[in-house]
Every structure is written in structure tokens, then in C-alpha cells.
Design a protein around this motif. Structure first.
Motif, PDB file in Angstrom:
ATOM      1  N   ALA A 103       0.812  -1.210   0.000  1.00 44.39           N
ATOM      2  CA  ALA A 103       0.000   0.000   0.000  1.00 44.39           C
ATOM      3  C   ALA A 103       0.846   1.261   0.000  1.00 44.39           C
ATOM      4  O   ALA A 103       0.310   2.358  -0.148  1.00 44.39           O
ATOM      5  N   ALA A 104       2.168   1.116   0.154  1.00 44.96           N
ATOM      6  CA  ALA A 104       3.063   2.277   0.141  1.00 44.96           C
ATOM      7  C   ALA A 104       4.431   1.843  -0.371  1.00 44.96           C
ATOM      8  O   ALA A 104       4.897   0.739  -0.068  1.00 44.96           O
ATOM      9  N   VAL A 105       5.046   2.720  -1.166  1.00 40.25           N
ATOM     10  CA  VAL A 105       6.381   2.470  -1.715  1.00 40.25           C
ATOM     11  C   VAL A 105       7.222   3.707  -1.487  1.00 40.25           C
ATOM     12  O   VAL A 105       6.763   4.832  -1.736  1.00 40.25           O
ATOM     13  N   VAL A 106       8.448   3.517  -1.000  1.00 41.92           N
ATOM     14  CA  VAL A 106       9.365   4.646  -0.838  1.00 41.92           C
ATOM     15  C   VAL A 106      10.593   4.402  -1.702  1.00 41.92           C
ATOM     16  O   VAL A 106      11.126   3.297  -1.767  1.00 41.92           O
ATOM     17  N   HIS A 107      11.007   5.458  -2.389  1.00 37.67           N
ATOM     18  CA  HIS A 107      12.241   5.418  -3.188  1.00 37.67           C
ATOM     19  C   HIS A 107      13.141   6.530  -2.692  1.00 37.67           C
ATOM     20  O   HIS A 107      12.811   7.715  -2.821  1.00 37.67           O
ATOM     21  N   VAL A 108      14.260   6.151  -2.080  1.00 39.42           N
ATOM     22  CA  VAL A 108      15.189   7.122  -1.514  1.00 39.42           C
ATOM     23  C   VAL A 108      16.605   6.805  -1.968  1.00 39.42           C
ATOM     24  O   VAL A 108      16.909   5.684  -2.381  1.00 39.42           O
ATOM     25  N   HIS A 109      17.472   7.809  -1.872  1.00 41.23           N
ATOM     26  CA  HIS A 109      18.848   7.675  -2.334  1.00 41.23           C
ATOM     27  C   HIS A 109      19.774   7.523  -1.136  1.00 41.23           C
ATOM     28  O   HIS A 109      20.698   8.326  -0.941  1.00 41.23           O
ATOM     29  N   VAL A 110      19.493   6.517  -0.337  1.00 40.54           N
ATOM     30  CA  VAL A 110      20.316   6.239   0.833  1.00 40.54           C
ATOM     31  C   VAL A 110      21.619   5.581   0.374  1.00 40.54           C
ATOM     32  O   VAL A 110      21.617   4.706  -0.497  1.00 40.54           O
ATOM     33  N   LEU A 111      22.754   5.996   0.942  1.00 37.98           N
ATOM     34  CA  LEU A 111      24.049   5.634   0.388  1.00 37.98           C
ATOM     35  C   LEU A 111      24.489   4.203   0.664  1.00 37.98           C
ATOM     36  O   LEU A 111      25.005   3.521  -0.227  1.00 37.98           O
ATOM     37  N   ALA A 112      24.332   3.717   1.899  1.00 38.08           N
ATOM     38  CA  ALA A 112      24.915   2.420   2.265  1.00 38.08           C
ATOM     39  C   ALA A 112      24.468   1.275   1.351  1.00 38.08           C
ATOM     40  O   ALA A 112      25.309   0.491   0.894  1.00 38.08           O
ATOM     41  N   PRO A 113      23.174   1.116   1.049  1.00 38.99           N
ATOM     42  CA  PRO A 113      22.794   0.017   0.157  1.00 38.99           C
ATOM     43  C   PRO A 113      23.366   0.164  -1.256  1.00 38.99           C
ATOM     44  O   PRO A 113      23.686  -0.845  -1.902  1.00 38.99           O
ATOM     45  N   VAL A 114      23.510   1.390  -1.732  1.00 38.33           N
ATOM     46  CA  VAL A 114      24.075   1.594  -3.066  1.00 38.33           C
ATOM     47  C   VAL A 114      25.558   1.214  -3.076  1.00 38.33           C
ATOM     48  O   VAL A 114      26.051   0.583  -4.023  1.00 38.33           O
ATOM     49  N   LEU A 115      26.273   1.572  -2.004  1.00 36.21           N
ATOM     50  CA  LEU A 115      27.662   1.140  -1.888  1.00 36.21           C
ATOM     51  C   LEU A 115      27.749  -0.381  -1.766  1.00 36.21           C
ATOM     52  O   LEU A 115      28.643  -1.010  -2.351  1.00 36.21           O
ATOM     53  N   ALA A 116      26.820  -0.972  -1.017  1.00 40.04           N
ATOM     54  CA  ALA A 116      26.815  -2.434  -0.881  1.00 40.04           C
ATOM     55  C   ALA A 116      26.591  -3.109  -2.230  1.00 40.04           C
ATOM     56  O   ALA A 116      27.176  -4.168  -2.520  1.00 40.04           O
ATOM     57  N   ALA A 117      25.762  -2.504  -3.070  1.00 38.71           N
ATOM     58  CA  ALA A 117      25.514  -3.073  -4.397  1.00 38.71           C
ATOM     59  C   ALA A 117      26.769  -3.042  -5.258  1.00 38.71           C
ATOM     60  O   ALA A 117      26.940  -3.892  -6.144  1.00 38.71           O
ATOM     61  N   GLU A 118      27.654  -2.072  -5.023  1.00 42.28           N
ATOM     62  CA  GLU A 118      28.932  -2.038  -5.733  1.00 42.28           C
ATOM     63  C   GLU A 118      29.790  -3.240  -5.338  1.00 42.28           C
ATOM     64  O   GLU A 118      30.493  -3.810  -6.167  1.00 42.28           O
ATOM     65  N   ARG A 119      29.726  -3.617  -4.046  1.00 36.99           N
ATOM     66  CA  ARG A 119      30.521  -4.740  -3.555  1.00 36.99           C
ATOM     67  C   ARG A 119      29.876  -6.079  -3.915  1.00 36.99           C
ATOM     68  O   ARG A 119      30.560  -7.061  -4.194  1.00 36.99           O
ATOM     69  N   TRP A 120      28.551  -6.123  -3.871  1.00 36.64           N
ATOM     70  CA  TRP A 120      27.824  -7.371  -4.088  1.00 36.64           C
ATOM     71  C   TRP A 120      26.768  -7.182  -5.190  1.00 36.64           C
ATOM     72  O   TRP A 120      25.567  -7.118  -4.911  1.00 36.64           O
ATOM     73  N   PRO A 121      27.176  -7.066  -6.443  1.00 36.87           N
ATOM     74  CA  PRO A 121      26.237  -6.763  -7.526  1.00 36.87           C
ATOM     75  C   PRO A 121      25.213  -7.851  -7.791  1.00 36.87           C
ATOM     76  O   PRO A 121      24.205  -7.594  -8.459  1.00 36.87           O
ATOM     77  N   ASP A 122      25.444  -9.049  -7.277  1.00 35.59           N
ATOM     78  CA  ASP A 122      24.480 -10.137  -7.458  1.00 35.59           C
ATOM     79  C   ASP A 122      23.481 -10.227  -6.309  1.00 35.59           C
ATOM     80  O   ASP A 122      22.651 -11.143  -6.287  1.00 35.59           O
ATOM     81  N   GLY A 123      23.561  -9.305  -5.367  1.00 39.15           N
ATOM     82  CA  GLY A 123      22.635  -9.294  -4.243  1.00 39.15           C
ATOM     83  C   GLY A 123      23.375  -9.224  -2.918  1.00 39.15           C
ATOM     84  O   GLY A 123      24.464  -9.786  -2.773  1.00 39.15           O
ATOM     85  N   LEU A 124      22.790  -8.527  -1.973  1.00 38.88           N
ATOM     86  CA  LEU A 124      23.376  -8.383  -0.635  1.00 38.88           C
ATOM     87  C   LEU A 124      22.854  -9.505   0.250  1.00 38.88           C
ATOM     88  O   LEU A 124      21.673  -9.557   0.577  1.00 38.88           O
ATOM     89  N   VAL A 125      23.747 -10.433   0.619  1.00 37.88           N
ATOM     90  CA  VAL A 125      23.366 -11.614   1.394  1.00 37.88           C
ATOM     91  C   VAL A 125      23.599 -11.350   2.883  1.00 37.88           C
ATOM     92  O   VAL A 125      24.683 -10.930   3.296  1.00 37.88           O
ATOM     93  N   LEU A 126      22.554 -11.612   3.679  1.00 36.00           N
ATOM     94  CA  LEU A 126      22.585 -11.326   5.110  1.00 36.00           C
ATOM     95  C   LEU A 126      22.009 -12.492   5.888  1.00 36.00           C
ATOM     96  O   LEU A 126      21.108 -13.183   5.407  1.00 36.00           O
ATOM     97  N   ARG A 127      22.502 -12.692   7.113  1.00 33.53           N
ATOM     98  CA  ARG A 127      21.911 -13.671   8.011  1.00 33.53           C
ATOM     99  C   ARG A 127      22.386 -13.402   9.436  1.00 33.53           C
ATOM    100  O   ARG A 127      23.381 -12.728   9.655  1.00 33.53           O
ATOM    101  N   ASP A 128      21.630 -13.943  10.388  1.00 33.42           N
ATOM    102  CA  ASP A 128      21.989 -13.889  11.808  1.00 33.42           C
ATOM    103  C   ASP A 128      22.212 -12.453  12.301  1.00 33.42           C
ATOM    104  O   ASP A 128      23.174 -12.158  13.013  1.00 33.42           O
ATOM    105  N   LEU A 129      21.286 -11.583  11.925  1.00 24.40           N
ATOM    106  CA  LEU A 129      21.332 -10.188  12.364  1.00 24.40           C
ATOM    107  C   LEU A 129      19.956  -9.807  12.904  1.00 24.40           C
ATOM    108  O   LEU A 129      18.936  -9.999  12.238  1.00 24.40           O
ATOM    109  N   GLU A 130      19.939  -9.266  14.097  1.00 24.38           N
ATOM    110  CA  GLU A 130      18.678  -8.927  14.748  1.00 24.38           C
ATOM    111  C   GLU A 130      17.825  -7.976  13.906  1.00 24.38           C
ATOM    112  O   GLU A 130      16.598  -8.079  13.881  1.00 24.38           O
TER     113      GLU A 130
END
Length: 215
Positions: A103-130
């Protein structure tokens, strides 16, 4: 959700909510200049979304800085508050809402995920984080991949790229060298998820900085 045409009063209420959320993101530095856009769904059939107007400082929006768009992201001809122009990215908002039921979509230019995409262009893999709970996932023994797609100025192409990588259990998309799209049942949930995604991406960059699963 209400039936019938969207009224001027409904669109103004949506505009006020979008303006308030935009101000929050602008204060965080995630909607610099006139960048970024937010939307809420006002009708399901036919799909109608209220989207922040293009070319406005997102920290200074008012109720009238909103556009009613259709499933293609085009301004509705007989919208109750005409004269504003939607961002070209409204088409992707509509595609995400139609695909996910958000029901809602946000599009923002937050830096950390964009930098992460440079490091992991096939997807940012995460686990075991609260903080994964903030994305509706488990804090342990649940591997989560935030999808990454190449950027494009063609919203149909970008929508197709989103559709190919979309996982119903992942309420976020990173567009390489651009920004993120995050969605939810309302603006508050979408914002909370965006905030959690920023933390998770920042953690991945600080803790590892190499393309391996976090865990």
C-alpha cells in the motif's frame, strides 16, 4: 479500500502524509535536492496511486505537491488536483504495488545500500542479524538476499528487472548506482524497513566489505 473515483479530499490527505514522510527522509539526507519519491495506493481496481510531485524539494512539500497516477505511472487525466507532474519513476512504484500488493512504496537515495551493491552486484546476502526482523525475517538461521538490479531510465525495463528478481519475502530492491525501493502495508512500515535496510547494508560494509554471506 474505498471504491469510486479518488476525491480531492482523499488526494489532499495522501499529499499531507507523503509530505510528512518526505520531510523525515530529507532530514536524514536520503532525499537530497529534489531526488526520491514516495507513493501510497488509493485504489486497487483500477490501480491509483498518490505520488510525490516531480521537481520539488522533498523537505518542503505541501499537501498539493502530489499527483494521482494510474498503473502505468501516468497522471490521471481527470485527477482532482491537476497541474502537478509525476516523476518518471512513478511507473516503477505502480509496478511494485501491483506485484507485491503493498500500500506504500518509498524510493530514496540512501548511500549504504548503493555502496553495498557495488561490492555485491548479485545481491546483498545477510543472516543472523537482529535487524532482519525489521524486514519481516528471522534474526537467526534465515539467509536473506536483497536483490540488486542495474539502473535504467526506462521504467518498463527497470520494472521487468524487478519482476525477474522479486522474492515475495523481501520487501526491498537496490537499484545499482541509484537508490532503493522499499514497500509495506503503509508509509510507516515502508519507512521502518528502509531504515533497517540502511543499517543492514552499513553493517555488511563495515564488518566484511567483501562479497561473502554475512554470518
Amino acid at each position: 479500500m474505498n471504491a469510486g473515483p479518488v476525491t480531492a479530499a482523499e488526494l489532499a490527505r495522501a499529499g499531507a502524509a507523503l509530505a510528512a514522510e518526505s520531510a523525515r527522509f530529507a532530514e536524514l539526507g536520503w532525499m537530497r535536492g529534489t531526488s526520491g519519491n514516495l507513493s501510497v495506493v488509493l485504489r486497487d481496481d483500477p490501480l491509483r496511486l498518490a505520488v510525490t510531485a516531480s521537481g520539488r524539494d522533498k523537505g518542503e512539500l505541501v499537501d498539493q505537491d502530489v499527483v494521482l497516477v494510474d498503473a502505468a505511472g501516468a497522471a490521471v487525466a481527470d485527477q482532482p488536483s491537476p497541474g502537478q507532474r509525476p516523476s518518471a519513476e512513478a511507473g516503477l512504484h505502480a509496478r511494485i504495488a501491483a506485484t507485491t500488493g503493498a500500500a506504500a512504496v518509498v524510493h530514496v537515495h540512501v548511500l549504504a545500500p548503493v555502496l553495498a551493491a557495488e561490492r555485491w552486484p548479485d545481491g546483498l546476502v545477510l543472516r543472523d542479524l537482529e535487524m532482519l526482523k525489521g524486514l519481516g525475517r528471522a534474526a537467526h538461521d534465515d539467509e536473506v538476499t536483497i536483490p540488486v538490479v542495474p539502473n535504467s531510465q526506462d521504467m518498463t525495463l527497470l520494472g521487468d528487472r524487478f519482476a525477474r528478481v522479486h522474492d515475495p519475502g523481501i520487501p526491498a530492491l537496490i537499484v545499482a548506482r541509484h537508490g532503493v525501493y522499499v514497500w509495506g502495508r503503509d508509509l510507516a512500515q515502508a519507512r521502518h524497513r528502509a531504515e533497517c535496510l540502511e543499517w543492514l547494508a552499513a553493517f555488511a560494509l563495515a564488518a566484511h566489505g567483501r562479497p561473502t554471506p554475512i554470518g
